[in-house]
Write a protein that holds these residues in place. Structure first.
Motif, mmCIF file in Angstrom:
data_model
loop_
_atom_site.group_PDB
_atom_site.id
_atom_site.type_symbol
_atom_site.label_atom_id
_atom_site.label_comp_id
_atom_site.label_asym_id
_atom_site.label_seq_id
_atom_site.Cartn_x
_atom_site.Cartn_y
_atom_site.Cartn_z
ATOM 1 N N SER A 254 0.849 -1.194 0.000
ATOM 2 C CA SER A 254 0.000 0.000 0.000
ATOM 3 C C SER A 254 0.880 1.238 0.000
ATOM 4 O O SER A 254 1.844 1.328 0.769
ATOM 5 C CB SER A 254 -0.907 0.008 1.234
ATOM 6 O OG SER A 254 -1.817 -1.075 1.190
ATOM 7 N N ILE A 255 0.541 2.194 -0.845
ATOM 8 C CA ILE A 255 1.306 3.441 -0.921
ATOM 9 C C ILE A 255 0.351 4.616 -0.771
ATOM 10 O O ILE A 255 -0.768 4.606 -1.291
ATOM 11 C CB ILE A 255 2.082 3.557 -2.257
ATOM 12 C CG1 ILE A 255 1.141 3.363 -3.452
ATOM 13 C CG2 ILE A 255 3.209 2.547 -2.310
ATOM 14 C CD1 ILE A 255 1.795 3.619 -4.782
ATOM 15 N N ARG A 256 0.787 5.613 -0.038
ATOM 16 C CA ARG A 256 -0.031 6.807 0.187
ATOM 17 C C ARG A 256 0.448 7.926 -0.748
ATOM 18 O O ARG A 256 1.547 8.447 -0.598
ATOM 19 C CB ARG A 256 0.068 7.240 1.646
ATOM 20 C CG ARG A 256 -0.834 8.419 2.001
ATOM 21 C CD ARG A 256 -0.804 8.695 3.491
ATOM 22 N NE ARG A 256 -1.428 7.643 4.239
ATOM 23 C CZ ARG A 256 -2.736 7.512 4.439
ATOM 24 N NH1 ARG A 256 -3.565 8.401 3.906
ATOM 25 N NH2 ARG A 256 -3.214 6.515 5.154
ATOM 26 N N LEU A 257 -0.404 8.272 -1.705
ATOM 27 C CA LEU A 257 -0.062 9.303 -2.679
ATOM 28 C C LEU A 257 -0.421 10.701 -2.174
ATOM 29 O O LEU A 257 0.177 11.690 -2.601
ATOM 30 C CB LEU A 257 -0.768 9.030 -4.005
ATOM 31 C CG LEU A 257 -0.401 7.688 -4.671
ATOM 32 C CD1 LEU A 257 -1.273 7.437 -5.876
ATOM 33 C CD2 LEU A 257 1.066 7.685 -5.061
ATOM 34 N N VAL A 262 -4.915 6.302 -0.933
ATOM 35 C CA VAL A 262 -4.075 5.128 -0.711
ATOM 36 C C VAL A 262 -4.301 4.153 -1.861
ATOM 37 O O VAL A 262 -5.436 3.751 -2.125
ATOM 38 C CB VAL A 262 -4.393 4.438 0.630
ATOM 39 C CG1 VAL A 262 -3.540 3.190 0.804
ATOM 40 C CG2 VAL A 262 -4.166 5.386 1.791
ATOM 41 N N SER A 263 -3.250 3.798 -2.562
ATOM 42 C CA SER A 263 -3.343 2.871 -3.692
ATOM 43 C C SER A 263 -2.567 1.596 -3.390
ATOM 44 O O SER A 263 -1.775 1.537 -2.440
ATOM 45 C CB SER A 263 -2.809 3.528 -4.966
ATOM 46 O OG SER A 263 -3.578 4.671 -5.281
ATOM 47 N N ILE A 301 -6.037 9.808 -10.384
ATOM 48 C CA ILE A 301 -5.091 9.727 -11.486
ATOM 49 C C ILE A 301 -3.754 10.287 -11.028
ATOM 50 O O ILE A 301 -3.669 11.419 -10.558
ATOM 51 C CB ILE A 301 -5.616 10.509 -12.713
ATOM 52 C CG1 ILE A 301 -6.957 9.923 -13.170
ATOM 53 C CG2 ILE A 301 -4.595 10.494 -13.834
ATOM 54 C CD1 ILE A 301 -7.607 10.683 -14.293
ATOM 55 N N SER A 302 -2.717 9.496 -11.165
ATOM 56 C CA SER A 302 -1.384 9.919 -10.744
ATOM 57 C C SER A 302 -0.377 9.570 -11.820
ATOM 58 O O SER A 302 -0.571 8.634 -12.598
ATOM 59 C CB SER A 302 -0.991 9.236 -9.431
ATOM 60 O OG SER A 302 -1.906 9.548 -8.404
#
Length: 386
Positions: A254-257, A262-263, A301-302
């Motif tokens: 899990s990564i926090r953008l 959280v994606s 969208i990142s």
């Protein structure tokens, strides 16, 4: 000619009373040890022998469904030595025990602190043991662990005790359990630190209309070096071992953008390179990790570069946390020293002290992470602007 026929007839008649199954025993008349637990308290070894009822594992009823409860029996015996405890267990049995199907050995933290040299020695000497059973540790009572009744498949044969690798294909573990022959090979290696999964029982996750079920789960890791128990790592502290696990099949990350975003990324197939950097009186290490991954969920969208940066930072932080947790118990849990021991023997002899390299916060000089996204899966833009 007639005499030959009579001789053959006589031999056939003599063979009729004979049987080829004098020693035949049906499955339900045999006692197969599936798992063995070892504890040490008050100057005595206490062993727990789990025997599964294999006759009830098969699907026997007309509908093809498995019996609701598969009986599991656990025997308990104590003795001043591990061997004496086993013979005391024999005294309480009505039939012979068969050890050739042993699947799992679990020893408690107190047994590990006592030292398991005596246990290891017996397993190497007794020919009925096969060196392919799994080795675990636990911090809970062995009676509780061995009598846990699972929800989906109540047989211990198909639990984490008997088949721990099955779930690894779906969601990999930071460190896999060792087979006994691997455990023995690494038990007294100067440069290698053993990281052994620890087990506990979870009672909150699976239930039906009547009750909650007991599921065996991994609960951190025991750390050993040269036969000595060093301490424990929690599951969170050991998370960094995932990315150094060459048997990693797949694991979510899990990564926090952003604060509300959280994606998830699934990471797999690591390539690990440990490069020692020799200085005058010490050695430092550069750790290079190359991993593949794919997206399982993107919230918003990142840019791909931004996601890749977050993945790198998250993995670096997890590896560093694991390394520092190892330092607290004076253990090289990342096994950085192994590279020096095997490839730079002269430097090992020059720099090692008391059979190990002295490591500190600065010994891990850098952690380089490369991530390659091999496909994108199904993107979920939950808050994308139309």
């Amino acid at each position: 000619m007639r005499r030959s026929y009579l001789l053959i007839l006589a031999l056939l008649l003599a063979a009729l009373p004979l049987s080829g199954c004098w020693s035949f025993k049906t499955l339900e008349h045999m006692a197969y040890i599936h798992a063995l637990g070892v504890d040490y308290r008050d100057g005595q070894y206490t062993i727990y022998a789990q025997i599964a009822n294999f006759t009830n594992i098969a699907k026997t009823d007309v509908g093809g469904q498995q019996n609701e409860n598969v009986p599991v029996w656990v025997g308990k015996a104590s003795g001043k030595s591990f061997n004496v405890a086993i013979f005391n267990l024999y005294d309480t049995l009505q039939r012979r025990l068969y050890w050739s199907h042993l699947s799992t050995l679990v020893f408690t933290e107190s047994a590990a602190k006592k030292g398991i040299e005596e246990i290891r020695d017996l397993f190497q000497r007794f020919g009925e043991f096969r060196p392919t059973f799994w080795v675990f540790t636990t911090n809970i009572r062995l009676e509780k662990l061995f009598t846990a009744a699972a929800a989906v498949d109540p047989s211990p044969v198909y639990s984490k005790l008997g088949d721990p690798i099955d779930m690894n294909k779906q969601s990999s573990f930071p460190a896999l359990p060792k087979r006994m022959h691997e455990f023995v090979a690494l038990f007294r290696e100067e440069s290698h630190t053993l990281v052994i999964p620890s087990l506990k029982v979870d009672k909150k996750s699976w239930f039906d209309q009547k009750k909650y079920f007991e599921e065996i789960v991994f609960d951190g890791y025991s750390v050993m070096h040269r036969g000595k128990w060093m301490g424990m790592l929690s599951s969170e502290e050991a998370r960094g071992l995932l990315w150094l696990n060459r048997n990693l099949v797949r694991s979510p990350l899990s990564i926090r953008l952003s604060e509300n975003s959280v994606s998830s990324v699934v990471v797999k197939k690591p390539t690990i390179k440990i490069i020692p950097i020799f200085e005058q009186d010490q050695v430092r290490f550069s750790l290079h990790l190359k991993l593949n991954g794919h997206f399982t969920q993107l919230k918003g969208i990142s840019e791909e570069d931004e996601i890749r940066k977050k993945v790198r930072e998250t993995i670096q932080a997890q590896v560093l946390r694991t390394y520092r947790a190892g330092l607290k118990i004076d253990a090289d849990v990342l096994n950085l020293s192994d590279t020096v021991y095997r490839k730079h023997s002269k430097d090992w002899k020059r720099l090692s002290k008391n059979g190990k390299l002295p490591l500190d916060e600065n010994s891990l000089a850098e952690i380089k992470v490369e991530i390659k996204f091999i496909h994108y899966g199904k993107k979920v833009h939950m808050d994308a602007k139309q």
